[in-house]
Write an enzyme that holds these catalytic residues in place. Structure first.
Site, PDB file in Angstrom:
ATOM      1  N   TYR A 146       0.859  -1.185   0.000  1.00  0.00           N
ATOM      2  CA  TYR A 146       0.000   0.000   0.000  1.00  0.00           C
ATOM      3  C   TYR A 146       0.895   1.234   0.000  1.00  0.00           C
ATOM      4  O   TYR A 146       1.860   1.309   0.766  1.00  0.00           O
ATOM      5  CB  TYR A 146      -0.887   0.002   1.248  1.00  0.00           C
ATOM      6  N   ASP A 179       9.462   3.118  -1.386  1.00  0.00           N
ATOM      7  CA  ASP A 179       8.496   3.784  -0.507  1.00  0.00           C
ATOM      8  C   ASP A 179       8.860   3.488   0.953  1.00  0.00           C
ATOM      9  O   ASP A 179       8.535   2.428   1.474  1.00  0.00           O
ATOM     10  CB  ASP A 179       7.087   3.283  -0.829  1.00  0.00           C
ATOM     11  N   LYS A 238       5.370   9.948   7.882  1.00  0.00           N
ATOM     12  CA  LYS A 238       5.252   9.455   9.261  1.00  0.00           C
ATOM     13  C   LYS A 238       6.300  10.051  10.193  1.00  0.00           C
ATOM     14  O   LYS A 238       6.184  11.170  10.652  1.00  0.00           O
ATOM     15  CB  LYS A 238       5.252   7.925   9.269  1.00  0.00           C
TER      16      LYS A 238
HETATM   17  P1  KE4 Z   1      -0.601   8.540   4.165  1.00  0.00           P
HETATM   18  O1  KE4 Z   1      -1.208   9.152   2.929  1.00  0.00           O
HETATM   19  O2  KE4 Z   1      -1.617   7.708   4.936  1.00  0.00           O
HETATM   20  O3  KE4 Z   1       0.128   9.532   5.051  1.00  0.00           O
HETATM   21  O4  KE4 Z   1       0.571   7.534   3.684  1.00  0.00           O
HETATM   22  C1  KE4 Z   1       0.251   6.529   2.758  1.00  0.00           C
HETATM   23  C2  KE4 Z   1       1.277   5.421   2.865  1.00  0.00           C
HETATM   24  C3  KE4 Z   1       2.265   5.327   1.901  1.00  0.00           C
HETATM   25  N1  KE4 Z   1       3.204   4.357   1.947  1.00  0.00           N
HETATM   26  C4  KE4 Z   1       3.212   3.454   2.955  1.00  0.00           C
HETATM   27  C5  KE4 Z   1       4.264   2.387   2.969  1.00  0.00           C
HETATM   28  C6  KE4 Z   1       2.232   3.514   3.975  1.00  0.00           C
HETATM   29  O5  KE4 Z   1       2.251   2.591   4.966  1.00  0.00           O
HETATM   30  C7  KE4 Z   1       1.253   4.514   3.935  1.00  0.00           C
HETATM   31  C8  KE4 Z   1       0.152   4.621   4.980  1.00  0.00           C
HETATM   32  N2  KE4 Z   1       0.150   3.623   5.997  1.00  0.00           N
HETATM   33  C9  KE4 Z   1      -1.124   3.328   6.592  1.00  0.00           C
HETATM   34  C10 KE4 Z   1      -0.913   2.298   7.695  1.00  0.00           C
HETATM   35  N3  KE4 Z   1      -0.393   1.069   7.195  1.00  0.00           N
HETATM   36  C11 KE4 Z   1      -1.849   4.526   7.095  1.00  0.00           C
HETATM   37  C12 KE4 Z   1      -2.988   4.267   8.059  1.00  0.00           C
HETATM   38  C13 KE4 Z   1      -4.295   4.708   7.505  1.00  0.00           C
HETATM   39  O6  KE4 Z   1      -4.541   4.514   6.296  1.00  0.00           O
HETATM   40  O7  KE4 Z   1      -5.084   5.248   8.308  1.00  0.00           O
END
Ligand code: KE4
Length: 427
Positions: free
Chosen positions: A144, A239, A267
């Protein structure tokens, strides 16, 4: 544990917010109970609206590696706020954090700040397409990278949790440019690349797959993709939104000695405030507006409060022995959880890299998304609810990773192991 106030808030929230949450996984749908509404947090703990405390292994999905409310981070945010929340103009803080990122990742010569991981990956993909003139991208089942249209194709994390590997609202004509391969299967990647010769702009990968639990790269997998991208003129986007500054100061790229052409971060670099970033070789980054033609922008990109929180956080991560402590705490927890499962006679597969980990309810190993889908998610749900009732806050999905912070004490870890023994005995 009682959850009257969270229950009331959840009912109120559902009147005005879709599903009562601002991000789907928070709704606890896949673990069979209502979500906690959090009132505040401190150190290793969060406190819900019913003023019950939980040892927290979500850590806002990774950012809170220092634990919650680290005094130096709070002070940095407060000082920045006193000087103005946002200007829509450049500030020195953006240079300071950019320099820290470039120093930590030698393959990042230039970096642009954005406000989320999704923005970072979406922008990096646009840049890769703009630089190569190619349209197709390749990602991995179960990985993801945020919710940009081209990425919600067999996504992991929330989409997998809801068993909806592709999302409505993505035009088929658009999704066709997104190829997917099996994680840890280099031959599959090679065959996809061969079948789409000279048409793939980039391969985007989580160097440790943290959105189908916690799946480490098998030896040679990342290096094989690196070589393939170099040979085929494909831009490798690594990523590290989750793994950056998490599994090492230099992220998974330092740990596994592999370097992307572009890197996405998020993050931890925001210390809990909204920050994403993407960066890489100057020759690529110079093609971004206003220098180049690839457009990318953001009202709150480089926000001074977020920059201040990120700078304060990274400074603390540079302290001698920080990651050794994270490793020791995480290894101690892993050993205790493994012993608890053995004593309970429950088959689990615990996978961990540094301070990120996941307990699957299957025999394992879990090397790809299909393996992860073989986990008993009902058993995970029972385990999750029991742990929550014992005051342990785990990620509310089998397809998420848990995170250690420097604030977790040995007592916290012992309480967690004890709660797991109880949960596993009844799972
Ligand atoms: P955000 O757009 O949620 O800040 O980041 C997206 C993203 C991109 N790349 C990786 C490897 C990620 O894990 C994420 C977002 N992680 C999730 C938790 N596994 C966010 C939690 C959520 O969607 O509320």
């Amino acid at each position: 544990m009682k959850h009257d106030q969270s229950h009331d808030y959840f009912n109120q929230a559902k009147q005005v917010i879709p599903g009562g949450v601002n991000s789907p996984v928070r709704a606890f749908k896949s673990v069979g109970c209502e979500p906690l509404f959090i009132d505040h947090a401190a150190g290793s703990r969060i406190y819900d609206a019913d003023n019950q405390s939980y040892i927290d292994y979500v850590g806002s999905w990774g950012p809170m590696i220092l634990g919650h409310c680290h005094p130096k981070v709070v002070e940095a945010i407060q000082q920045a706020a006193a000087g103005g929340a946002s200007f829509g103009a450049p500030t020195y803080k953006e240079i300071e954090l950019a320099n820290m990122v470039c120093e930590a990742y030698p393959n990042i010569e230039m970096v642009r700040m954005v406000s989320s991981g999704t923005e970072a990956t979406m922008s990096a993909i646009r840049l890769a397409r703009g630089c190569t003139g190619r349209d197709k991208i390749l990602k991995f089942d179960g990985c993801y990278h945020g919710h940009a249209d081209s990425l919600l194709v067999k996504a992991g994390s929330g989409a997998a949790t809801f068993g909806v590997p592709t999302s409505p609202g993505i035009p088929a004509d658009f999704a066709k440019y997104t190829l997917t391969a099996t994680y840890n299967d280099l031959d599959d990647v090679k065959s996809m690349v061969a079948a789409n010769k000279d048409e793939i702009a980039c391969i985007i990968i989580e160097p440790i797959a943290g959105n189908m639990g916690c799946v480490p790269p098998q030896p040679g997998f990342l290096q094989g993709i690196r070589e393939l991208c170099t040979t085929e003129g494909i831009i490798l986007i690594i990523d590290e939104v989750m793994t950056g500054f998490r599994v090492a100061y230099g992220g998974a790229q330092e740990r596994f000695d592999v370097r992307g052409d572009l890197v996405c971060l998020g993050k931890i670099i925001g210390g809990g405030l909204p920050v994403g970033a993407f960066g890489g070789k100057k020759e690529l980054m110079d093609q971004l507006s206003p220098e180049g033609g690839v457009y990318q922008a953001g009202t709150l990109s480089g926000n001074p409060l977020a920059m201040s929180a990120g700078i304060a956080t990274l400074k603390l991560l540079q302290e001698e022995g920080f990651y050794q402590q994270i490793e020791e705490k995480s290894a101690y927890l892993e050993a205790g959880l493994r012993q608890a499962a053995t004593q309970a006679g429950v088959t689990t597969c615990l996978q961990r890299v540094g301070g990120m980990f996941c307990t699957y309810f299957c025999a394992g190993l879990v090397n790809n998304f299909n393996d992860a889908l073989g986990s008993d998610t009902e058993a995970f749900g029972r385990y999750f609810r029991s742990m929550l009732d014992s005051g342990i806050n785990l990620a509310p999905s089998q397809f998420e990773a848990g995170f250690m912070s420097i604030a977790h004490s040995k007592d916290d870890l012992d309480q967690t192991i004890e709660a797991a023994a109880k949960a596993l005995a009844a799972v």
